[in-house]
Write a protein that holds these residues in place. Structure first.
Motif, PDB file in Angstrom:
ATOM      1  N   UNK A  90      15.593  26.847 -83.877  1.00 19.54           N
ATOM      2  CA  UNK A  90      16.714  25.904 -83.474  1.00 19.54           C
ATOM      3  C   UNK A  90      16.012  24.601 -83.615  1.00 19.54           C
ATOM      4  N   UNK A  91      14.784  24.432 -83.233  1.00 20.27           N
ATOM      5  CA  UNK A  91      14.165  22.953 -83.346  1.00 20.27           C
ATOM      6  C   UNK A  91      14.141  22.726 -84.796  1.00 20.27           C
ATOM      7  N   UNK A  92      13.948  23.444 -85.578  1.00 16.60           N
ATOM      8  CA  UNK A  92      13.804  23.067 -87.227  1.00 16.60           C
ATOM      9  C   UNK A  92      15.193  23.065 -87.641  1.00 16.60           C
ATOM     10  N   UNK A  93      16.003  23.545 -87.131  1.00 19.69           N
ATOM     11  CA  UNK A  93      17.537  23.260 -87.680  1.00 19.69           C
ATOM     12  C   UNK A  93      17.876  21.979 -87.141  1.00 19.69           C
ATOM     13  N   UNK A  94      17.608  21.746 -85.844  1.00 21.18           N
ATOM     14  CA  UNK A  94      18.041  20.205 -85.438  1.00 21.18           C
ATOM     15  C   UNK A  94      17.228  19.430 -86.108  1.00 21.18           C
ATOM     16  N   UNK A  95      16.012  19.471 -86.266  1.00 22.05           N
ATOM     17  CA  UNK A  95      15.301  18.440 -87.154  1.00 22.05           C
ATOM     18  C   UNK A  95      15.935  18.291 -88.602  1.00 22.05           C
ATOM     19  N   UNK A  96      16.156  19.286 -89.242  1.00 20.31           N
ATOM     20  CA  UNK A  96      17.076  19.186 -90.522  1.00 20.31           C
ATOM     21  C   UNK A  96      18.285  18.350 -90.376  1.00 20.31           C
ATOM     22  N   UNK A  97      18.907  18.728 -89.459  1.00 21.26           N
ATOM     23  CA  UNK A  97      20.456  18.225 -89.263  1.00 21.26           C
ATOM     24  C   UNK A  97      20.248  16.770 -89.071  1.00 21.26           C
ATOM     25  N   UNK A  98      19.207  16.199 -88.066  1.00 20.11           N
ATOM     26  CA  UNK A  98      18.953  14.970 -87.975  1.00 20.11           C
ATOM     27  C   UNK A  98      18.693  14.083 -89.004  1.00 20.11           C
ATOM     28  N   UNK A  99      17.579  14.744 -89.753  1.00 22.71           N
ATOM     29  CA  UNK A  99      17.173  13.997 -91.023  1.00 22.71           C
ATOM     30  C   UNK A  99      18.288  13.905 -92.058  1.00 22.71           C
ATOM     31  N   UNK A 100      19.132  15.008 -92.065  1.00 25.49           N
ATOM     32  CA  UNK A 100      20.381  14.885 -93.004  1.00 25.49           C
ATOM     33  C   UNK A 100      21.409  13.888 -92.586  1.00 25.49           C
ATOM     34  N   UNK A 101      21.759  13.609 -91.357  1.00 18.93           N
ATOM     35  CA  UNK A 101      22.696  12.763 -91.039  1.00 18.93           C
ATOM     36  C   UNK A 101      21.771  11.366 -91.196  1.00 18.93           C
ATOM     37  N   UNK A 102      20.724  11.103 -90.946  1.00 17.36           N
ATOM     38  CA  UNK A 102      20.076   9.858 -91.025  1.00 17.36           C
ATOM     39  C   UNK A 102      20.161   9.457 -92.477  1.00 17.36           C
ATOM     40  N   UNK A 155       6.109  -1.256 -70.540  1.00 16.49           N
ATOM     41  CA  UNK A 155       6.364   0.099 -69.769  1.00 16.49           C
ATOM     42  C   UNK A 155       6.269  -0.253 -68.336  1.00 16.49           C
ATOM     43  N   UNK A 156       7.372  -0.075 -67.458  1.00 15.69           N
ATOM     44  CA  UNK A 156       7.230  -0.301 -66.135  1.00 15.69           C
ATOM     45  C   UNK A 156       6.826   1.239 -65.646  1.00 15.69           C
ATOM     46  N   UNK A 157       6.397   1.067 -64.450  1.00 17.41           N
ATOM     47  CA  UNK A 157       5.773   2.362 -63.802  1.00 17.41           C
ATOM     48  C   UNK A 157       6.728   3.636 -63.657  1.00 17.41           C
ATOM     49  N   UNK A 158       8.093   3.148 -63.188  1.00 17.51           N
ATOM     50  CA  UNK A 158       9.106   3.943 -63.542  1.00 17.51           C
ATOM     51  C   UNK A 158       9.911   4.508 -64.722  1.00 17.51           C
ATOM     52  N   UNK A 159       9.189   4.330 -65.957  1.00 17.87           N
ATOM     53  CA  UNK A 159       9.682   4.526 -67.169  1.00 17.87           C
ATOM     54  C   UNK A 159       9.983   5.852 -67.194  1.00 17.87           C
ATOM     55  N   UNK A 160      10.968   6.516 -67.784  1.00 18.19           N
ATOM     56  CA  UNK A 160      11.142   7.871 -68.158  1.00 18.19           C
ATOM     57  C   UNK A 160      10.214   8.169 -69.327  1.00 18.19           C
ATOM     58  N   UNK A 161       9.995   9.345 -69.311  1.00 18.81           N
ATOM     59  CA  UNK A 161       9.152   9.890 -70.456  1.00 18.81           C
ATOM     60  C   UNK A 161       9.900  10.008 -71.898  1.00 18.81           C
ATOM     61  N   UNK A 162       9.096   9.406 -72.812  1.00 15.25           N
ATOM     62  CA  UNK A 162       9.890   9.566 -74.249  1.00 15.25           C
ATOM     63  C   UNK A 162       9.475  10.725 -74.930  1.00 15.25           C
ATOM     64  N   UNK A 163      10.417  11.307 -75.509  1.00 11.75           N
ATOM     65  CA  UNK A 163      10.451  12.511 -76.362  1.00 11.75           C
ATOM     66  C   UNK A 163      10.861  12.420 -77.456  1.00 11.75           C
ATOM     67  N   UNK A 164      10.407  12.774 -78.728  1.00 10.14           N
ATOM     68  CA  UNK A 164      11.018  12.447 -80.165  1.00 10.14           C
ATOM     69  C   UNK A 164      12.625  12.973 -80.155  1.00 10.14           C
ATOM     70  N   UNK A 165      13.202  11.883 -80.447  1.00 12.75           N
ATOM     71  CA  UNK A 165      14.692  12.225 -80.592  1.00 12.75           C
ATOM     72  C   UNK A 165      15.294  11.774 -81.791  1.00 12.75           C
ATOM     73  N   UNK A 166      16.508  11.604 -81.988  1.00 12.08           N
ATOM     74  CA  UNK A 166      17.207  10.949 -83.035  1.00 12.08           C
ATOM     75  C   UNK A 166      16.478   9.519 -83.300  1.00 12.08           C
TER      76      UNK A 166
END
Length: 381
Positions: A167-179, A331-342
């Motif tokens: 699912x992660x690989x499919x999502x990554x391929x979909x994001x790359x194709x869209x971009x 980056x303030x101390x209350x910053x939310x964690x950043x995860x790889x996304x679109x």
């Protein structure tokens, strides 16, 4: 980076299975029950040849427990029933390994259950003999089920992990194709704009050619320059598929000259941004477009994740034949964690299509940093 431990059965499966078969065969052959539920060494000279042969066959079957788990269990069960005719010999933990393998490696759940039922049937037969009481047989039922269930749970967990990876690989391929599609559309619009400008300039040159030859030559020189740039853009489009065109504006796409306006916009949204622009020479349109989009996405991520009081700095500089885009934030101390996304995937895809690189990650002193290196000529990767 997440590291996972891989034991010998995962690293060297064939060698590990061979060692397991030898060890369990040796244990079943040389160990016997002693006083007070202990294990003692058996006098091997008293072991009949046919018992040694049955144990050897059961042990050798374990070598094939991954490829043919049901056949392995069937072989071990037959040997186990034959050993009921002996004086105190059994297959021992060879049965445990074979039953675990059925739960772990049999795909069809019904066949796996059939293997469990066959093992319990062998226990019933063993319970009919004087060598095992029905109380011990009942405990054996529970033990056999637990071993089989452990193997089944391990299989289900591995299947779920494999499904998540797919699912992660499919999502990554979909994001790359869209971009890629989005980038192709933008580059198409750049080329369309340049061709429109060439048409206008060529028409102007034709209109004044008779009365203003010098003006006509200047217009044609501009057409030549625009044509060369358009050819570069067309080369960059090769290999990038574009779907059916959609309604888009006919104006030029943004470039580095629009970065100050972008910073003003994010400033109005509450982000304190400074810019250091050390670029001296103009860049090709596609490089400017990708650079602008990288800065735009990086600042959008700061707005999204930075939290109140975050400050950002945009640096544009030259490093040899490369253009370096460096966007950092406190980056303030209350910053939310950043995860790889679109966003990060899209920025990295833009850099890669131009033959460049992009690195993004947290800073040791706090905050986040995005650094992109784009070749000045913007050659396709």
């Amino acid at each position: 980076m997440r590291l996972s431990f891989r034991g010998p059965f995962a690293r060297w499966p064939r060698a590990s299975d061979a060692v397991l078969a030898v060890v369990l065969f040796a244990g079943a052959l040389s160990l016997e029950d002693g006083p007070n539920d202990s294990l003692v060494m058996r006098d091997l000279t008293t072991v009949p040849f046919w018992v040694t042969l049955a144990l050897a066959i059961a042990g050798c079957a374990l070598y094939f427990r991954r490829q043919a788990p049901l056949q392995t269990l069937a072989t071990v069960l037959v040997c186990s029933l034959l050993l009921l005719l002996s004086d105190g010999f059994d297959v021992g933990f060879i049965m445990v390994a074979a039953l675990y393998s059925v739960g772990r490696y049999v795909i069809d759940a019904r066949l796996a259950l059939a293997g469990l039922a066959a093992s319990m049937g062998a226990l019933v037969v063993d319970g009919l003999t004087p060598r095992m009481s029905w109380g011990e047989t009942t405990i054996g039922f529970a033990f056999v089920f637990v071993i089989w269930y452990i193997g089944r749970r391990v299989r289900l967990r591995s299947e779920q992990a494999a499904q998540r990876r797919r699912q992660r690989d499919d999502e990554l391929r979909r994001i790359v194709a869209e971009e890629r599609t989005h980038i192709a559309r933008e580059l198409h619009d750049v080329v369309a704009h340049q061709v429109s400008m060439m048409t206008v300039q060529a028409g102007a040159a034709q209109a004044v050619a008779a009365v203003d030859p010098d003006g006509a030559r200047e217009a044609m020189a501009a057409v030549e320059q625009a044509g060369r740039q358009t050819l570069e853009e067309l080369r960059h489009l090769l290999g990038v598929l574009r779907p059916e065109p959609t309604a888009n504006g006919v104006g030029p796409q943004p470039g580095l000259a629009d970065v100050p306006r972008l910073i003003e916009q994010v400033g109005n949204a509450g982000l304190d941004v400074t810019i250091v622009d050390e670029l001296r020479e103009p860049l090709p349109t596609r490089v400017q477009l990708s650079a602008y989009r990288i800065v735009q996405e990086a600042l959008t991520n700061v707005l999204k994740h930075g939290g109140p009081g975050t400050r950002a700095e945009v640096s544009l500089r030259e490093d040899g034949a490369d253009v370096v885009i460096d966007v950092t934030d406190t980056g303030a101390s209350v910053a939310s964690p950043r995860t790889p996304g679109h966003g990060l995937i899209g920025m990295r895809e833009r850099a890669t299509l131009l033959g460049g690189t992009l690195e993004a990650g947290p800073r040791p002193e706090g905050g986040f940093r995005v650094v992109a290196r784009l070749p000045r000529d913007g050659m396709t990767a």
